[in-house]
Design a protein around this motif. Sequence first.
Motif, short mmCIF file in Angstrom:
data_model
loop_
_atom_site.label_atom_id
_atom_site.label_comp_id
_atom_site.label_asym_id
_atom_site.label_seq_id
_atom_site.Cartn_x
_atom_site.Cartn_y
_atom_site.Cartn_z
N GLU A 1 -9.35 -39.78 -25.00
CA GLU A 1 -10.47 -39.00 -25.52
C GLU A 1 -11.51 -39.94 -26.17
O GLU A 1 -12.71 -39.80 -25.94
N ILE B 1 -13.66 -41.90 -23.74
CA ILE B 1 -14.73 -41.08 -23.16
C ILE B 1 -15.82 -40.82 -24.21
O ILE B 1 -17.01 -41.03 -23.95
N GLU B 2 -15.40 -40.40 -25.40
CA GLU B 2 -16.37 -40.07 -26.45
C GLU B 2 -17.25 -41.25 -26.83
O GLU B 2 -18.43 -41.10 -27.09
N LYS C 1 -16.56 -39.00 -18.33
CA LYS C 1 -15.46 -38.04 -18.22
C LYS C 1 -15.14 -37.72 -16.76
O LYS C 1 -14.00 -37.44 -16.39
N LEU D 1 -8.03 -30.60 -18.97
CA LEU D 1 -9.21 -31.10 -18.25
C LEU D 1 -9.91 -29.97 -17.49
O LEU D 1 -11.12 -30.00 -17.29
#
Length: 427
Positions: A310, A313-314, A320, A280
């Motif tokens: 991941e 978030i994507e 994020k 991070l």
Amino acid sequence: MKLVNLKDSTDTATFAQAVKRGLGKNQGLYFPTNIPVLKNIDKVLAMPFVERSSFILSTLLEEELADTISEIVQQAFTFPAPVVELNDKISILELFHGPTLAFKDFGGRFMAQCLSRLTNNEPVTILTATSGDTGAAVAHAFHGLENINVVILFPKGKISPLQEKLFTTLGDNIHTVAIEGDFDACQKLVKTAFDDPDVREGLHLNSANSINISRLLAQVCYYFEALSQIPAEKRDQLVVSVPSGNFGNLTAGIIAKAMGLPVKRFIAATNVNDTVPRYLQSGTWEPKTTVATISNAMDVSQPNNWPRIEALIEKGYVEKSILHGYCVDEDYTQIALRQLAHQGYTSEPHAAVAYRALINNLGEGETGLFLGTAHPAKFRETVENVLGQPISLPQALSDVATKDSLAGTLPSDYEALKQHMLGLLKP
Ligand SMILES: *Cc1c(COP(=O)(O)O)cnc(C)c1O
């Protein structure tokens, strides 16, 4: 509920299929194609735990298991998840009031109840390797369920005697084997069995490990339970610190936030196995060799649930910026345990990591909640050493302490395990 393999978008599954398969093709993780946002959160938070959990899970599952979801939840969530206030800034969510005194009881019991209804009377064999908490939770969750046999491998002599007694004394459909090797050797045997069609198909193997989607969904529920106990005016400034190993627990928290849980942000708290905090910070994924620590359920350097975080978030479910990593070394874990004891709270190393990460991270106007993932008595030797005072055993542990282990012993040899399993379980 529809799920898609994060490594292969042509591989999709219903909830039932994903529960039975565990992993998808190419070892890919299943991920929901849609995470619903709950309306009227205050009303949801006002419901009782079991009723609210059934509601949340039925929203996620859509029509699947619709007739039985409340029965499943009732049979799985038979113990509370209380929030205990340490001071006006910091509280702990105690997730260790289940039969094996660790948060894995929530996911394990929910998965067991789902699977027993999804097998269509076909016998299933759960094969899993454990270094402690998972084995106990899985064994208790599946104990006595029809058509399901459980085989648990553990490294001989490498688990605390009390931990071992929690899953080796049950008998019936719970078969335990001490392997003459370390945890990695146990895990390798499990992998080999899943690659062997004689055993995989012959015994209908399922791993019940932390990548199983049912375990994650169950864990979403206790984040809502936590928030229901936090005063309304503190909720949107709340920072939740999650002691993390394979990151299933944190994944569930972030799914809860995607569904509308009113928290501000999360801290991914790790011990020195800090692949995620470093990632991070730097943006590069550089796992190192795993190091043994006193918070040993978090001694993981390649966390298997990370791709799901991941993806969350994507795919834009959360920003994020709501996630911060923080690594706590052995010295500070011990200091945190003593700091907690000074406030009159006896804890254990995993929660202590989360506590330390939280107090070092909390900003102006924020309040903090950290997750208590295990009962201190499960890590009795360490806790007594650090605090210099004896701690008492809860009933569940003192009950098993005097029982005899029913575990067999095998060398770290796949053929030996295969013969043992086929002899034991082949119809
Ligand atoms: C399994 C476990 C953890 C880590 O949880 P993950 O979901 O793997 O991140 C933390 N604390 C305790 C006591 C555990 O048993």
